[in-house]
Scaffold this motif. Structure first.
Motif: not given
Ligand SMILES: Nc1ncnc2c1ncn2[C@@H]1O[C@H](COP(=O)(O)OP(=O)(O)O)[C@@H](O)[C@H]1O
Ligand SMILES: [Mg+2]
Lengths: 390, 298
Positions: B34-39
């Motif tokens: 999810p964090v990667l997706a945000v980036f």
């Protein structure tokens, strides 16, 4: 007057529980006196009352001839070493030791962090404190630890710092509450010797609390044995050991514990123990019950059964190096521990029948209520080592 | 000789991989992805529900810092934190000292102060709204009765943020208080005794020699946690002001919410999220560092 401590009928209760009852005691100037007693008997409470950390319900405390009842802890000219050392964990060793001096020699303004430095005269006071701390640290061999925090010290080092914080103020009375009980056995013996030396060097009055009788016996000029909030006996270590006032003191002091055997009074000058008649004078009428106290070293092995000897069977042998502890089950059902020279080891073995000779001149006779009976007047009743009683 | 066995190191690595694999996968899927997706989303112009997206580089961030609303949002959030943290910590400590010294009713006071922390803020916000109502609210009625000036607390640009801060303090106070009370309990009694014998027996001396230093670790913890919670302020703003009036109570999480879920500018919202995550991360790292260094005594 002297720098001793006098307790005059001090009493204290917590709620309904009476912790100290009419304790009167005089600690002489320069004396090393130990309060010895089992855990929970009120030793710490008494010490805290003397320190001014706890208020007594009745009675008075005099320190150096001054009535101290209304004085606060800091006004009593005492220093205390706590069982947990109670060092300030956020301060370095140097700061820990300097704190009591700072509180005494600096005014509030000078103690303020930051701006306190600007206050006139602070520099000279700060230097005098630094010098005193350094001198004490050198004497206690902790000078190399000055910039460490307590968390970075070993148990023995912490103990030394705690003593240092007490010594640096040069109080007239030191109060120490089981200061060695958190150390391992080996270190305890080392620190014990250091405390003794400290006492000799400073010549200060020390009131030392412990439940460890070996500490009490080795350190003290006099020992006060406490039991359930009262003083059972006060005297030199030798007197406490060889000439106890009552059964409880006899049982508490000495390791291994004194043997206690019940006997029946046969005549005013004789008792019967396990069917064996012993010529011990009690002065009591025939038929009464008494307890005989026999130190493990106050008995010896007899080559063969005979009159005045106790017969039994060896149950257990404990080799203590130079000595041998022999646990004997007497034929009458009681047990007895004998301390023998290790050279006699060949004469005993587990399961073997033995005859035990009690040294009648060293037998302590106690009445049914635990009181010591001193009317034994047979030959050599009084041990040669007997010291003066307080 | 039979089949050559793989060298010891390889085998260990293999079994370690097999053992740790499932947990690692789960961690990846639930935390890191999810964090990667945000980036990833932050460097696109994606709008929620849209079928296409294109790479826009740092355009979202450039727009962000050029946006007056976002800048107001950052300023307001920092201001809010600066109001809430010192007041919560100071009041919490003072109350804890008072309660600790009064002895009786300690459990009662503790419970009373902890209630706001446990209560759903959404429900409590309604109560605050009623209290702060410009004409019939108790606050203004009381001020009026005393002859003092009144204000439209939540609708006035100059009072809205301090008012929200007061609610934030009210809410966080119990948490700080309980931690301080626990911290006070943990101070060894012996230290107070030692301080008394050493001559530090006045209230001020006891505080400076024993109490405050011993509360150092707890204080640090309370400061960081309160700051983190203040940075995350959202529900009061959403319910009571919606960032108004004129963005005077716009805060980071609220901006994020509005951009992402009302305007559906998901790429832009992701950029706000990244800024927010950075702040929280810095605070957390700071906490770990400070807690380790300065205030651990043993
Ligand atoms: N502050 C206190 N409140 C209530 N009871 C106490 C308090 N301090 C000590 N006591 C009780 O007094 C008795 C003696 O305690 P203490 O003096 O610490 O014994 P010692 O130091 O000999 O082990 C114990 O039974 C203990 O429970
Ligand atoms: Mg004690």
């Amino acid at each position: 007057m002297s720098a001793g401590v006098v307790l005059d009928r001090v009493s204290k209760r917590f709620g309904t529980e009476s912790v100290l009852a009419d304790v009167s005691l005089e600690i002489r100037d320069g004396e090393f006196l130990t309060l010895l007693g089992p855990s929970g008997c009120g030793k710490s409470t008494l010490l805290r009352i003397i320190a001014g950390l706890e208020a007594q319900d009745a009675g008075s405390v005099f320190i150096a001839g001054r009535r101290a009842d209304r004085l606060r802890a800091k006004e009593r000219d005492i220093a205390m070493v706590f069982q947990t050392y109670a060092l300030y964990p956020h301060l370095t060793v140097a700061e820990n030791m300097a704190l009591p001096l700072k509180m005494r020699r600096m005014c509030l303004a000078q103690r303020l962090p930051g701006i306190g430095r600007l206050w006139p005269g602070r520099k000279a006071v700060a230097r005098s404190i630094r010098d005193d701390v350094a001198a004490t640290a050198r004497a206690l061999e902790i000078a190399h630890l000055m910039h460490r925090k307590p968390g970075q010290l070993s148990g023995g080092q912490r103990q030394r710092v705690a003593v240092g914080r007490a010594v640096v103020r040069e109080p007239s009375v030191f109060l120490m509450d089981e200061p060695l009980s958190n150390l391992d056995a080996k270190l305890r013996v080392v620190m014990r010797a250091e405390i003794k030396q400290l006492h000799q060097r400073l010549g200060a009055t020390i009131l030392y609390v412990t439940h460890d009788q070996s500490e009490a016996m080795t350190l003290s000029d006099r020992v006060a044995v406490m039991h359930r909030g009262t003083l059972a006996q006060v005297g030199t270590p030798q007197a406490i050991y060889a000439d106890p006032e009552n059964l409880r003191v006899a049982e508490f002091v000495g390791s291994p514990m004194i043997n206690t055997l019940s006997a029946i009074v046969a005549s005013p000058s004789g008792v019967v123990l396990d069917g064996v008649a012993l010529p011990l004078r009690t002065g009591l009428p025939a038929g009464g019950a008494v307890t005989l106290g026999l130190r493990p070293e106050a008995v010896s092995l007899a080559p063969a059964p005979g009159a005045g000897l106790l017969n039994g069977t060896v149950r257990l042998l404990e080799h203590m190096g130079a000595e041998l502890l022999v646990h004997v089950a007497l034929d009458g059902g009681e047990t007895l521990t004998a301390k023998l020279d290790v050279a006699r080891a060949g004469l005993v073995a587990v399961g073997r029948a033995v005859a035990i000779r009690p040294h009648l001149d060293q037998v302590l006779v106690f009445a049914a209520d635990g009181r010591r009976l001193r009317c034994a007047d047979h030959g050599g009743a009084v041990p040669a080592s007997r010291g003066a009683r307080a | 000789m039979t089949v050559p066995r793989p060298p010891r190191g390889t085998r260990e690595l293999l079994s370690a991989g097999i053992l740790a694999g499932p947990a690692l996968l789960l961690l990846l899927a639930t935390m890191l992805l999810p964090v990667l997706a945000v980036f990833v989303i932050a460097v696109t112009d994606w709008q929620f529900g849209a079928g296409h997206l294109s790479f826009v580089g740092l355009d979202n961030f450039v727009a962000l810092f050029g946006d007056a609303v976002f800048r107001a949002s950052i300023t307001n959030t920092v201001l809010y934190v600066c109001l809430v943290v010192p007041a919560t910590v100071g009041l919490g400590l003072a109350l804890a000292l008072l309660i600790e010294s009064c002895g009786r009713l300690r459990a009662f006071y503790r419970a009373v102060h902890f209630l706001p922390y446990m209560a759903t803020l959404a429900a409590m916000a309604v109560v605050w709204e009623a209290l702060l109502h410009p004409t019939i609210g108790v606050v203004n009625r009381t001020l009026q009765g005393l002859g003092w000036p009144v204000a439209n607390w939540l609708r006035d640009e100059s009072t809205v943020l301090p008012t929200l801060a007061v609610i934030g303090i009210w809410q966080g106070l119990g948490f700080a208080l309980v931690l301080f009370l626990a911290g006070l309990k943990a101070v060894p009694r012996d230290l107070y005794d030692a301080a008394e014998v050493d001559g530090a027996d006045g209230t001020l001396d006891r505080l400076t020699v024993v109490t405050l230093p011993m509360l150092g670790p707890v204080t640090m913890f309370v400061v960081i946690v309160t700051a983190l919670r203040a940075f995350e302020v959202f529900d009061t703003v959403r319910i009571l002001t919606e960032g108004g009036p004129a963005h005077a109570s716009e805060v980071l999480l609220h901006t994020l919410y509005v951009e992402s879920f009302e305007y559906l500018r998901t790429g832009y919202g992701a950029a706000v999220t990244i800024v927010f995550l950075l702040i929280v991360m810095v605070l957390t790292l700071l906490q770990a560092k400070v807690m380790d260094r300065r205030v651990h005594y043993s």
